[in-house]
Motif scaffolding. Structure first.
Motif, short mmCIF file in Angstrom:
data_model
loop_
_atom_site.label_atom_id
_atom_site.label_comp_id
_atom_site.label_asym_id
_atom_site.label_seq_id
_atom_site.Cartn_x
_atom_site.Cartn_y
_atom_site.Cartn_z
N SER A 33 0.80 -1.23 0.00
CA SER A 33 0.00 0.00 0.00
C SER A 33 0.83 1.28 0.00
O SER A 33 0.28 2.37 -0.15
CB SER A 33 -0.93 0.01 1.22
N SER A 34 2.14 1.16 0.13
CA SER A 34 2.98 2.36 0.24
C SER A 34 3.51 2.79 -1.12
O SER A 34 3.91 1.96 -1.94
CB SER A 34 4.15 2.09 1.18
N SER A 35 3.54 4.09 -1.33
CA SER A 35 4.11 4.63 -2.56
C SER A 35 5.60 4.93 -2.40
O SER A 35 6.28 5.19 -3.39
CB SER A 35 3.36 5.90 -2.98
N ARG A 36 6.10 4.93 -1.18
CA ARG A 36 7.51 5.19 -0.91
C ARG A 36 8.14 3.96 -0.27
O ARG A 36 7.47 3.20 0.42
CB ARG A 36 7.67 6.40 0.01
N ASP A 37 9.43 3.80 -0.49
CA ASP A 37 10.12 2.64 0.05
C ASP A 37 10.14 2.64 1.57
O ASP A 37 9.92 3.67 2.21
CB ASP A 37 11.54 2.58 -0.50
N ILE A 38 10.42 1.47 2.12
CA ILE A 38 10.42 1.24 3.56
C ILE A 38 11.81 0.72 3.93
O ILE A 38 12.38 -0.11 3.23
CB ILE A 38 9.34 0.21 3.94
N SER A 39 12.33 1.22 5.04
CA SER A 39 13.63 0.77 5.52
C SER A 39 13.43 -0.08 6.76
O SER A 39 12.63 0.27 7.64
CB SER A 39 14.50 1.99 5.87
N VAL A 40 14.15 -1.17 6.84
CA VAL A 40 14.16 -1.99 8.04
C VAL A 40 15.56 -1.89 8.63
O VAL A 40 16.55 -2.04 7.92
CB VAL A 40 13.73 -3.45 7.79
N GLY A 41 15.63 -1.57 9.93
CA GLY A 41 16.93 -1.37 10.54
C GLY A 41 17.04 -2.08 11.87
O GLY A 41 16.05 -2.34 12.55
N GLY A 42 18.27 -2.38 12.21
CA GLY A 42 18.56 -3.16 13.39
C GLY A 42 18.70 -4.61 12.96
O GLY A 42 17.84 -5.13 12.25
N PRO A 43 19.80 -5.26 13.32
CA PRO A 43 20.05 -6.60 12.78
C PRO A 43 19.03 -7.65 13.18
O PRO A 43 18.73 -8.54 12.38
CB PRO A 43 21.44 -6.94 13.33
N ASP A 44 18.48 -7.59 14.38
CA ASP A 44 17.48 -8.60 14.76
C ASP A 44 16.21 -8.46 13.94
O ASP A 44 15.69 -9.44 13.40
CB ASP A 44 17.16 -8.51 16.25
N LEU A 45 15.71 -7.24 13.84
CA LEU A 45 14.50 -7.00 13.06
C LEU A 45 14.73 -7.29 11.58
O LEU A 45 13.90 -7.93 10.93
CB LEU A 45 14.02 -5.56 13.26
N ALA A 46 15.87 -6.84 11.06
CA ALA A 46 16.18 -7.11 9.66
C ALA A 46 16.28 -8.61 9.42
O ALA A 46 15.84 -9.11 8.38
CB ALA A 46 17.46 -6.41 9.25
N GLY A 47 16.82 -9.34 10.39
CA GLY A 47 16.90 -10.79 10.27
C GLY A 47 15.53 -11.43 10.14
O GLY A 47 15.33 -12.35 9.36
#
Length: 185
Positions: free
Chosen positions: A115-129
């Motif tokens: 639903s997003s028109s802009r990209d999303i960043s995931v940060g932090g190694p546990d969450l990114a994992g």
């Protein structure tokens, strides 16, 4: 549809912080900071673990008088974006553009991407994992800092295998190398 991007600053041996939690060795100079800013302009939402959020929340209130323009620029990028903090212990956040989720929900992130028109960043190694394990990450951006720190918090979780295609690379005068990969999928 938005792309989910894992962007990380790591030591050359793959750590985001040393064994004591220090990451001052990773502080970007103005050249790298300006480039980081440019990569972050496309981000509409930052997904953060609690530890990363607590570090990044500094940008919400930092007094910028006397700071270089790259600092002002990044503060604006951060403040203008929505944030989702994944935490079981955090009770509240002062920023109205930030909400707390207690658990990572891959289906909710997938719907957010759709639903997003802009990209999303995931940060932090546990969450990114968790996002990598769920097959949600579309790109991995790495700022490799010319330090070997010998241990600490790894940028990538153990047991994750993801094939990548190199999309972009850049070297900076400080010795930092930027690598941007597409996740094969």
């Amino acid at each position: 549809m938005a792309r989910l991007v894992y962007s990380t600053i790591t030591s050359l041996d793959g750590y985001v912080a040393d064994e004591s939690g220090d990451f001052s060795w990773a502080a970007p100079d103005e050249e790298v900071h300006a480039f980081v800013n440019d990569t972050q302009r496309r981000i509409g939402t930052f997904l953060c673990g609690r530890k990363l959020y607590e570090v990044m929340a500094w940008w919400d209130t930092v007094p910028l008088e006397g700071e270089p323009p790259v600092m002002w620029d990044y503060a604006g990028i951060w403040r203008d974006a929505d944030k989702v903090v994944y935490s079981r212990t955090l009770e509240s956040v002062p920023d109205p553009r930030t909400r707390i989720e207690h658990d990572f929900d891959a289906d909710a992130v997938r719907a957010m991407k759709d639903s997003s028109s802009r990209d999303i960043s995931v940060g932090g190694p546990d969450l990114a994992g968790q996002a990598l394990a769920s097959g949600l990450v579309d790109e991995v951006e790495v700022f490799a800092v010319p330090w070997l720190i010998g241990g600490g918090t790894p940028a990538y979780p153990r047991g994750i295998r993801v094939a990548l295609d190199l999309l972009e690379e850049r070297r900076f005068t400080s010795g930092v190398a930027y690598l941007r990969y597409n996740v094969k999928g």
